[in-house]
Design an enzyme around this catalytic site. Structure first.
Site, mmCIF file in Angstrom:
data_model
loop_
_atom_site.group_PDB
_atom_site.id
_atom_site.type_symbol
_atom_site.label_atom_id
_atom_site.label_comp_id
_atom_site.label_asym_id
_atom_site.label_seq_id
_atom_site.Cartn_x
_atom_site.Cartn_y
_atom_site.Cartn_z
ATOM 1 C CG HIS A 16 62.804 45.169 37.249
ATOM 2 N ND1 HIS A 16 61.834 46.007 36.747
ATOM 3 C CD2 HIS A 16 63.773 45.979 37.741
ATOM 4 C CE1 HIS A 16 62.198 47.261 36.942
ATOM 5 N NE2 HIS A 16 63.374 47.273 37.547
ATOM 6 C CG HIS A 18 68.325 47.846 39.133
ATOM 7 N ND1 HIS A 18 68.644 48.397 37.917
ATOM 8 C CD2 HIS A 18 66.972 47.902 39.234
ATOM 9 C CE1 HIS A 18 67.530 48.791 37.309
ATOM 10 N NE2 HIS A 18 66.492 48.501 38.083
ATOM 11 C CG HIS A 196 63.727 50.555 34.133
ATOM 12 N ND1 HIS A 196 64.599 49.552 33.822
ATOM 13 C CD2 HIS A 196 63.647 50.584 35.488
ATOM 14 C CE1 HIS A 196 65.035 48.995 34.954
ATOM 15 N NE2 HIS A 196 64.473 49.603 35.975
ATOM 16 C CD GLU A 199 60.562 53.320 38.231
ATOM 17 O OE1 GLU A 199 61.429 53.552 37.373
ATOM 18 O OE2 GLU A 199 60.843 53.003 39.426
ATOM 19 C CG ASP A 277 63.313 48.331 40.929
ATOM 20 O OD1 ASP A 277 64.205 48.197 40.078
ATOM 21 O OD2 ASP A 277 62.619 49.365 41.030
ATOM 22 C CG ASP A 278 66.847 49.268 42.982
ATOM 23 O OD1 ASP A 278 67.925 48.981 42.441
ATOM 24 O OD2 ASP A 278 65.922 49.867 42.404
HETATM 25 N N1 ADE Z 1 67.871 52.009 38.739
HETATM 26 C C1 ADE Z 1 67.726 51.217 39.800
HETATM 27 N N2 ADE Z 1 66.431 51.075 40.098
HETATM 28 C C2 ADE Z 1 65.733 51.781 39.180
HETATM 29 C C3 ADE Z 1 64.358 52.025 38.943
HETATM 30 N N3 ADE Z 1 63.401 51.514 39.705
HETATM 31 N N4 ADE Z 1 64.019 52.828 37.919
HETATM 32 C C4 ADE Z 1 64.960 53.371 37.154
HETATM 33 N N5 ADE Z 1 66.261 53.178 37.335
HETATM 34 C C5 ADE Z 1 66.650 52.389 38.337
HETATM 35 ZN ZN ZN Z 2 64.460 48.929 38.008
#
Ligand code: ADE
Ligand code: ZN
Length: 326
Positions: A16, A18, A196, A199, A277-278
């Site tokens: 996971h 991006h 997703h 969350e 994630d990011d």
């Molecule tokens: N796009 C990038 N990170 C995300 C996240 N945590 N939840 C939903 N969309 C995303």
């Molecule tokens: Zn994500």
């Protein structure tokens, strides 16, 4: 409690991540300069100060804005290559990263440009760093299902370059059933499916992702803790959750890491995994996420090894390749 050296040495996969979320401010400025773009920030410190999020949407607004510096095939290569080098440093042996084509095609960047740059870097990652990968194309759920279909169609000439589809962006108000038909079409094409869910959204979205989109993994899914029945189902069916601890605290799903339920879910028998994630926006790559669990939840070596083994089990690699990594 697991220490840094132990966590680094564990063979791990990342399921996971991006790619656009691995865009570091330094590279953002370099690409802006290369492409003659004026960023609405003075310097990297000012960008990092803007990363003060209150929820998912407050992050997404900045994340889409930052992605505007990605214009050429080389930009997508450089982005992906920088992430691969991090993986190499941190003991990550296999990755299944996400990309959001609509963030780019909506700005007039072609699917070909995006996919060529990413896939050229992933091929170099395999060859030069020994990191295997399977790319996942995500649909933006704040856009229509029709737009998702257009995206899937644009990607059909490049089916050999990705292994599955996902669903991301603003969760609340965009339930899984909105994308029922396009996920069915992706399944027909032989693509893996993830989404997703849970969350910020409710149990019903996790249920919809499983029963309507027929996903093989749930991305995040931490809100399953709202339902004993859902936790029991996820454990019984062995549905993996790709959990992102630093993301969850930075986006205020939890106010503090000490409240994070990942180790309770592990104890309960769910196939939970750790992911970043990011990472450029949330303050750490995969290893930092494992370290945060050691620091704030007292994660033991045994728990860390189980989480890493889960990440291999939950991946889309073959049974033979899993056996080699476990
Ligand atoms: N796009 C990038 N990170 C995300 C996240 N945590 N939840 C939903 N969309 C995303
Ligand atoms: Zn994500």
């Amino acid at each position: 409690v697991a220490d840094d050296a132990f966590l680094r040495a564990l063979p791990k996969t990342e399921l996971h991540l991006h790619l656009e979320g691995s865009l570091e401010p330094e590279l953002m400025f370099a690409l802006a300069a290369r492409n003659g773009i004026q960023l609405p920030y003075q310097d990297v410190d000012q960008i990092r100060q803007a990363y003060n999020f209150t929820n998912l949407q407050s992050f997404l607004d900045i994340y889409y804005q930052c992605a505007d510096v990605l214009r050429t095939e080389q930009d997508f290569y450089d982005l992906t290559w920088a992430y691969l080098q991090r993986c190499h440093d941190e003991g990550v042996v296999h990755i299944e990263p996400f990309f959001d084509p609509q963030t780019h095609t909506e700005r007039g960047i072609s699917m070909e440009t995006v996919l060529d740059g990413i896939s050229r870097a992933l091929a170099d990652g395999q060859q030069q760093l020994g990191i295997s990968s399977g790319l996942i194309l995500c649909f933006l759920r704040h856009l229509s299902e029709e737009a998702a279909f257009v995206t899937l169609e644009q990607a059909i000439p490049y089916l050999h370059l990705f292994i599955g589809v996902g669903l991301d962006s603003s969760e609340l108000g965009n339930p899984p059933e909105k994308f029922a038909k396009v996920f069915a079409a992706a399944a027909e094409l032989g693509l893996h499916r993830v989404a997703h869910a849970g969350e910020e959204g409710p149990i019903a979205y996790i249920e919809g992702a499983l029963d309507i989109l027929k996903v093989e993994r749930i991305d995040h899914g931490v809100r399953c803790t709202d339902s004993e029945a859902m936790m029991d189902r996820l454990a019984a069916e062995g549905i993996p959750l790709t959990v992102c601890p630093l993301s969850n605290t930075r986006l205020k799903v939890y106010q503090h890491m000490s409240e994070h339920p990942i180790l309770q879910l592990l104890q309960r028998g769910l196939c939970v995994t750790v992911n970043a994630d990011d990472p450029a926006f949330f303050g750490g790559y995969l290893l930092a996420n494992y370290q945060a669990l050691a620091d704030h939840l007292g994660m033991t070596c045994g728990q860390a090894a189980q989480l890493a083994a889960n990440s291999i089990q939950a991946s889309f690699i073959s049974t033979e390749q899993k056996a080699l990594l476990l």
